[in-house]
Design a protein around this motif. Structure first.
Motif, PDB file in Angstrom:
ATOM      1  N   ALA A   1      -7.393   9.671  -0.054  1.00 35.15           N
ATOM      2  CA  ALA A   1      -7.912   9.620  -0.896  1.00 35.15           C
ATOM      3  C   ALA A   1      -8.170   8.444  -1.829  1.00 35.15           C
ATOM      4  N   GLU A   2      -6.885   7.875  -1.628  1.00 33.58           N
ATOM      5  CA  GLU A   2      -7.195   6.828  -2.117  1.00 33.58           C
ATOM      6  C   GLU A   2      -6.902   6.027  -1.368  1.00 33.58           C
ATOM      7  N   CYS A   3      -6.883   5.341  -0.231  1.00 31.76           N
ATOM      8  CA  CYS A   3      -6.909   4.752   0.569  1.00 31.76           C
ATOM      9  C   CYS A   3      -7.831   4.781   1.635  1.00 31.76           C
ATOM     10  N   GLU A   4      -9.359   5.743   1.677  1.00 34.04           N
ATOM     11  CA  GLU A   4      -9.703   6.613   2.738  1.00 34.04           C
ATOM     12  C   GLU A   4     -11.008   4.933   2.756  1.00 34.04           C
ATOM     13  N   ALA A   5     -11.562   4.215   1.866  1.00 33.51           N
ATOM     14  CA  ALA A   5     -12.707   3.079   2.175  1.00 33.51           C
ATOM     15  C   ALA A   5     -11.445   2.407   3.883  1.00 33.51           C
ATOM     16  N   ASP A   6     -10.571   2.203   3.793  1.00 32.94           N
ATOM     17  CA  ASP A   6      -9.621   0.927   4.291  1.00 32.94           C
ATOM     18  C   ASP A   6      -9.519   2.104   5.598  1.00 32.94           C
ATOM     19  N   LEU A   7      -9.370   2.590   5.298  1.00 31.31           N
ATOM     20  CA  LEU A   7      -8.857   3.085   6.846  1.00 31.31           C
ATOM     21  C   LEU A   7      -9.965   3.657   7.711  1.00 31.31           C
ATOM     22  N   GLU A   8     -10.782   3.958   6.883  1.00 33.53           N
ATOM     23  CA  GLU A   8     -12.224   4.004   7.946  1.00 33.53           C
ATOM     24  C   GLU A   8     -12.547   2.807   8.283  1.00 33.53           C
ATOM     25  N   GLN A   9     -12.280   1.866   7.193  1.00 38.68           N
ATOM     26  CA  GLN A   9     -12.956   0.355   8.620  1.00 38.68           C
ATOM     27  C   GLN A   9     -11.990  -0.103   9.063  1.00 38.68           C
ATOM     28  N   GLY A  10     -10.545   0.205   9.238  1.00 39.15           N
ATOM     29  CA  GLY A  10      -9.412   0.235   9.870  1.00 39.15           C
ATOM     30  C   GLY A  10      -8.140  -0.542   9.525  1.00 39.15           C
ATOM     31  N   ALA A  11      -6.880  -0.524   8.748  1.00 39.22           N
ATOM     32  CA  ALA A  11      -5.984  -1.375   8.107  1.00 39.22           C
ATOM     33  C   ALA A  11      -4.451   0.190   8.700  1.00 39.22           C
ATOM     34  N   VAL A  12      -3.548  -0.341   8.150  1.00 40.51           N
ATOM     35  CA  VAL A  12      -1.651   0.143   8.110  1.00 40.51           C
ATOM     36  C   VAL A  12      -1.857  -0.171   6.443  1.00 40.51           C
ATOM     37  N   VAL A  13      -0.671   1.195   6.718  1.00 38.18           N
ATOM     38  CA  VAL A  13      -1.454   1.392   5.191  1.00 38.18           C
ATOM     39  C   VAL A  13       0.478   1.998   5.086  1.00 38.18           C
ATOM     40  N   THR A  14       1.398   1.274   4.932  1.00 37.48           N
ATOM     41  CA  THR A  14       2.622   1.573   4.431  1.00 37.48           C
ATOM     42  C   THR A  14       3.220   2.382   2.997  1.00 37.48           C
ATOM     43  N   VAL A  15       3.504   3.412   3.077  1.00 35.88           N
ATOM     44  CA  VAL A  15       3.163   4.533   2.227  1.00 35.88           C
ATOM     45  C   VAL A  15       5.187   4.465   1.362  1.00 35.88           C
ATOM     46  N   GLU A  16       5.426   4.421   0.397  1.00 36.19           N
ATOM     47  CA  GLU A  16       7.096   4.343   0.026  1.00 36.19           C
ATOM     48  C   GLU A  16       6.600   4.806  -1.453  1.00 36.19           C
ATOM     49  N   ALA A  17       8.071   5.864  -1.938  1.00 36.89           N
ATOM     50  CA  ALA A  17       8.202   6.364  -2.573  1.00 36.89           C
ATOM     51  C   ALA A  17       7.872   6.166  -3.841  1.00 36.89           C
ATOM     52  N   SER A  18       7.155   5.074  -4.306  1.00 36.63           N
ATOM     53  CA  SER A  18       6.924   4.182  -5.516  1.00 36.63           C
ATOM     54  C   SER A  18       5.626   3.428  -5.624  1.00 36.63           C
ATOM     55  N   ARG A  19       5.244   2.976  -4.193  1.00 30.47           N
ATOM     56  CA  ARG A  19       3.918   2.576  -4.194  1.00 30.47           C
ATOM     57  C   ARG A  19       3.430   3.139  -2.225  1.00 30.47           C
ATOM     58  N   ILE A  20       2.688   2.475  -2.692  1.00 28.62           N
ATOM     59  CA  ILE A  20       1.484   2.606  -1.074  1.00 28.62           C
ATOM     60  C   ILE A  20       0.415   0.887  -1.185  1.00 28.62           C
ATOM     61  N   ARG A  21       1.101   0.049   0.056  1.00 28.13           N
ATOM     62  CA  ARG A  21       0.836  -1.032   0.244  1.00 28.13           C
ATOM     63  C   ARG A  21      -0.270  -1.102   1.653  1.00 28.13           C
ATOM     64  N   VAL A  22      -1.534  -1.704   1.164  1.00 30.03           N
ATOM     65  CA  VAL A  22      -2.292  -1.817   2.174  1.00 30.03           C
ATOM     66  C   VAL A  22      -2.796  -2.775   3.049  1.00 30.03           C
ATOM     67  N   ARG A  23      -2.853  -3.253   4.285  1.00 28.07           N
ATOM     68  CA  ARG A  23      -3.522  -4.200   4.533  1.00 28.07           C
ATOM     69  C   ARG A  23      -4.640  -3.649   6.115  1.00 28.07           C
ATOM     70  N   ARG A  24      -5.658  -4.728   6.134  1.00 26.86           N
ATOM     71  CA  ARG A  24      -6.604  -4.014   6.875  1.00 26.86           C
ATOM     72  C   ARG A  24      -6.554  -4.896   8.012  1.00 26.86           C
ATOM     73  N   LEU A  25      -6.793  -4.747   8.866  1.00 23.83           N
ATOM     74  CA  LEU A  25      -6.851  -4.822  10.653  1.00 23.83           C
ATOM     75  C   LEU A  25      -8.158  -5.541  10.721  1.00 23.83           C
ATOM     76  N   PRO A  26      -7.880  -7.137  11.367  1.00 23.10           N
ATOM     77  CA  PRO A  26      -6.902  -6.727  12.347  1.00 23.10           C
ATOM     78  C   PRO A  26      -5.739  -7.934  11.474  1.00 23.10           C
ATOM     79  N   LEU A  27      -4.093  -7.691  11.929  1.00 18.87           N
ATOM     80  CA  LEU A  27      -2.989  -7.752  10.882  1.00 18.87           C
ATOM     81  C   LEU A  27      -2.562  -9.335  11.727  1.00 18.87           C
ATOM     82  N   ILE A  28      -2.593 -10.529  11.284  1.00 16.73           N
ATOM     83  CA  ILE A  28      -2.506 -11.843  11.336  1.00 16.73           C
ATOM     84  C   ILE A  28      -1.356 -11.778  11.162  1.00 16.73           C
ATOM     85  N   THR A  29      -0.614 -12.342  12.984  1.00 14.27           N
ATOM     86  CA  THR A  29       0.953 -12.657  12.689  1.00 14.27           C
ATOM     87  C   THR A  29       1.581 -14.380  12.197  1.00 14.27           C
TER      88      THR A  29
END
Length: 122
Positions: A94-122
């Motif tokens: 629910a919180e990350c729906e738009a990002d997930l639909e566009q392409g993203a990697v989401v990291t879920v930790e106990a204290s936070r959620i981090r979102v990075r859009r794809l493509p990931l730049i190395t």
């Protein structure tokens, strides 16, 4: 949104999410329990699914290939039972729906959620 749960996550979570109206399969249900991560990524792409995993390798594979899909949610909270994981995923989607639909990697930790859009730049 459709989900593909990776090995290491409780298979019963898929059933709970389906009961909540979310199209979800576990890799064990489609005989991919022993599959390489690249095979799971390809299956998720083919079926338009978001990969749910405990494994950091998915983020790395997407970065190396400069892929724009599939989206991946990595859970970094240990020992979640099926119902707690299902509840967490419903909240994260629910919180990350738009990002997930566009392409993203989401990291879920106990204290936070981090979102990075794809493509990931190395």
């Amino acid at each position: 949104m459709k989900l593909l749960l990776d090995q290491g996550l409780p298979p019963s979570t898929a059933l709970l999410l389906r009961e909540a109206g979310i199209d979800t399969i576990h890799v064990a249900e489609i005989k991919l329990s022993a599959a390489e991560d690249t095979e799971i990524i390809e299956k998720a792409k083919e079926q338009g699914r978001v990969v749910i995993t405990l494994d950091a390798d998915f983020h790395a594979l997407l970065a190396l290939s400069e892929a724009t899909s599939p989206s991946v949610i990595r859970i970094r909270i240990e020992r979640l039972r099926a119902q707690a994981l299902a509840n967490l995923l419903i909240t994260v989607m629910a919180e990350c729906e738009a990002d997930l639909e566009q392409g993203a990697v989401v990291t879920v930790e106990a204290s936070r959620i981090r979102v990075r859009r794809l493509p990931l730049i190395t």
